[in-house]
Design an enzyme around this catalytic site. Sequence first.
Site: not given
Length: 311
Positions: A103, A178
Amino acid sequence: MRHHRGGGLVSTTVAFIGLGHMGGPMAANLTKAGHRLLGHDLVPAAMENAAGAGVEPAASATEAVADADVVISMLPAGRHVLGLYDDILAAARPGTLFVDCSTIDVADARTAHERAVAAGMRALDAPVSGGVVGAEAATLTFMAGGGEAEFAEARPLLEAMGKKAVHCGGPGAGQAAKICNNMILGVSMIAVSEAFVLGESLGLSHQALYDVASTASGQCWALSVNCPVPGPVPASPANREYRPGFAASLMAKDLGLAANAVRAGGVDAELGLRAAELYTAYAERVSDTEDFSGIVRTIRDRSGEENGDAA
């Protein structure tokens, strides 16, 4: 086609870089699905654990990618991904598919994609949702950004590690999905935690509030799966002294990425920005030792309450 050392035929050799709390179980699930895994991590214990799950240890990331069809990475931040790509792109075979499951910032994801393509490779950003529990159980959700052909090729691998894979758009779109998702999660966990502390102050038991909200309009993942108080959801971290499934430090990181995007895009997102501030302060105290749902204790303390199990 190659033979796995256990004897079964596999179609894909995967180099997996980053075998920590998330990457290790993900790589293990790929070996269970019959793929050949070449793995590397800077932490010897992570390498040992992965080897026990059938991952072939490589002395370096460069060595791992040299014989790979697909390279999967799971690293802490964008600078680590970009540094890795600088080191290994020249060592991979032309046309290798690079799938980054870290991420990271959307801009970094797009830069990584550009560097991979410039080196003659193909690329996909595919961050995950589901935490360590999801990584171990192969129930992760993957949010992918890149070309449709690259997503189609990666999909069988993603589905071996998770329960759902969604193609969100072009390069960086997976990272965009995300951070938007985790902004929702961070804000909702704070809201659920505040509601439980309010209920305590009003003499309402945790179970009573849960029984109402979980079947009414307050229902959400932060309540029904990761409930921030002990009792109503036995599997939640609250029943394990807030040992992390998804650490406070990781939530602070993700909300920081969302806050950067909010500011860059000129978006009016007051709750998202405030959630980032609260989790940054919380993570500075507990780092990765507590689950992000433990923020309920900070809210309780700041409300002047004692350690608060409701009656």
